[in-house]
Design an enzyme around this catalytic site. Structure first.
Site, short mmCIF file in Angstrom:
data_model
loop_
_atom_site.label_atom_id
_atom_site.label_comp_id
_atom_site.label_asym_id
_atom_site.label_seq_id
_atom_site.Cartn_x
_atom_site.Cartn_y
_atom_site.Cartn_z
N LYS A 160 37.31 -16.75 -15.70
CA LYS A 160 37.14 -17.14 -14.30
C LYS A 160 35.76 -16.61 -13.90
O LYS A 160 35.61 -15.47 -13.46
CB LYS A 160 38.25 -16.53 -13.44
N1 PPE Z 1 41.83 -23.49 -11.53
C1 PPE Z 1 40.73 -23.13 -10.85
C2 PPE Z 1 39.45 -23.83 -11.13
C3 PPE Z 1 40.80 -22.11 -9.88
O1 PPE Z 1 39.71 -21.77 -9.22
C4 PPE Z 1 42.04 -21.48 -9.63
C5 PPE Z 1 42.15 -20.40 -8.61
C6 PPE Z 1 43.17 -21.88 -10.38
C7 PPE Z 1 43.02 -22.87 -11.33
C8 PPE Z 1 44.52 -21.22 -10.21
O2 PPE Z 1 44.52 -19.91 -10.73
P1 PPE Z 1 45.45 -18.76 -10.14
O3 PPE Z 1 44.91 -18.39 -8.80
O4 PPE Z 1 45.38 -17.67 -11.12
O5 PPE Z 1 46.82 -19.34 -10.03
N2 PPE Z 1 41.25 -20.50 -7.53
C9 PPE Z 1 40.97 -19.33 -6.75
C10 PPE Z 1 39.72 -19.47 -5.93
C11 PPE Z 1 39.76 -20.32 -4.70
C12 PPE Z 1 38.47 -20.23 -3.91
O6 PPE Z 1 38.08 -21.23 -3.25
O7 PPE Z 1 37.86 -19.15 -3.89
C13 PPE Z 1 42.19 -18.89 -5.96
O8 PPE Z 1 43.10 -19.67 -5.75
O9 PPE Z 1 42.22 -17.73 -5.57
#
Ligand code: PPE
Length: 306
Positions: A160
């Site tokens: 990430k």
């Molecule tokens: N894909 C992406 C590209 C992504 O950014 C997130 C989280 C996820 C999947 C889901 O991951 P998880 O949160 O572990 O379930 N995106 C984060 C950032 C959002 C933002 O705009 O800043 C979040 O949801 O915290």
């Protein structure tokens, strides 16, 4: 939108007043985009405590991300878990979003500046429904993006990383210019990968399908949803599929820390299924809420008390 301004931000080991948590403009990460981060949510449980949802898993992913990108975090996982707790407490926050960020400091310039200090910040703020309250209730409208999700040999999608988000921002801006709520990105082979900031799932004939992790972030919410579905006896398949698999789905939903479980009512202006949210989406969302509120003993291990 709620303000991100709070009293304190944790930076490199100490809690500083918000105004003093600043960096130099020659901070390496600002120029080249090498940084890793997390986003976690802190919830109020039914018995009146505050708990960070799956904090250990998020901090572990932060270290995994750093390792993938050869960044050395000068703290232990336990120290950063404590930093998250301290930041929530120092700000007197209730339910909030927590953002740990690991970045390369100033010093050398140039792409390969291997000697710059790795710095760490933790901020927290109140953050409501990521894709809107209406979206959670009635489903959002999603558009397949003209921007392709990066190939796993260009950037590393198990991490990430801050720089990866230029791809998400392009897709997300494009979707919003077209008055859609969110973008769906396809991978370089044209298969569905994920949303700009969410993992995706569809249901058809009682079976739930989600893309494999070859081009999508290993979402912690994705993992929670797969567990919840499995425990409910619902089959979850992880395989590649093209966008028309969603066109003919009964249900489609997105998951993420910020988005939680958000139902989708349209993809590319096509109505998905006959009702939004559908029964599986509703069941998953309700179990997810029960888990974060500490109401479901099966998932109590997901709560990290503040
Ligand atoms: N894909 C992406 C590209 C992504 O950014 C997130 C989280 C996820 C999947 C889901 O991951 P998880 O949160 O572990 O379930 N995106 C984060 C950032 C959002 C933002 O705009 O800043 C979040 O949801 O915290």
């Amino acid at each position: 939108m709620a303000s991100v301004k709070t009293d304190k931000i944790w930076l490199d080991g100490s809690l500083l007043p918000y105004e003093r948590a600043t960096v130099h403009v020659l901070t390496h990460s600002l120029h080249y985009g090498l940084g890793v981060f997390e986003g976690m949510r802190c919830y109020k449980t039914d018995d009146g405590h505050l708990a960070i949802f799956r904090a250990r898993e998020h901090i572990r992913r932060l270290f995994d991300s750093a390792r993938i990108l050869e960044m050395k975090i000068p703290f232990t996982e336990a120290e950063l878990l404590q930093a998250c707790v301290d930041t929530v407490r120092a700000n007197g926050l209730g339910e909030c979003y927590i953002r740990p960020l690991v970045f390369v400091g100033e010093g050398e310039m140039g792409v390969a500046a291997l000697n710059n200090r790795t710095r760490v910040a933790v901020a927290a703020w109140e953050w409501g429904a990521y894709l809107g309250e209406e979206g959670v209730k009635h489903g959002i409208r999603v558009k397949t993006s003209s921007f392709v999700r990066f190939h796993h040999n260009s950037l590393l999608c198990m991490a990430k990383a801050t720089g990866h988000y230029v791809n998400s921002i392009l897709a997300s801006h494009e979707a919003r210019h077209g008055n859609y709520d969110e973008a769906l990105l396809l991978d370089v082979d044209g298969f569905v990968s994920e949303g700009a900031g969410e993992n995706v799932f569809f249901a058809r004939d009682g079976v739930v399908t989600t893309p494999p992790l070859s081009s999508a972030l290993p979402g912690i919410t994705r993992d929670a949803v797969i567990t919840i579905l499995g425990d409910a006896g619902i089959t979850v398949v992880q395989r590649r599929f093209p966008r028309d698999a969603i066109y003919i789905a009964d249900e489609f939903f997105m998951t993420g820390t910020a988005a939680e479980v958000t139902p989708v009512r349209e993809l590319d202006d096509r109505r998905i299924g006959s009702q939004t949210p559908g029964p599986i989406t509703t069941q998953v969302r309700e179990t997810f809420i029960a888990a974060m509120r500490g109401r479901d003993p099966r998932y109590r291990g997901w709560l990290y008390y503040v």
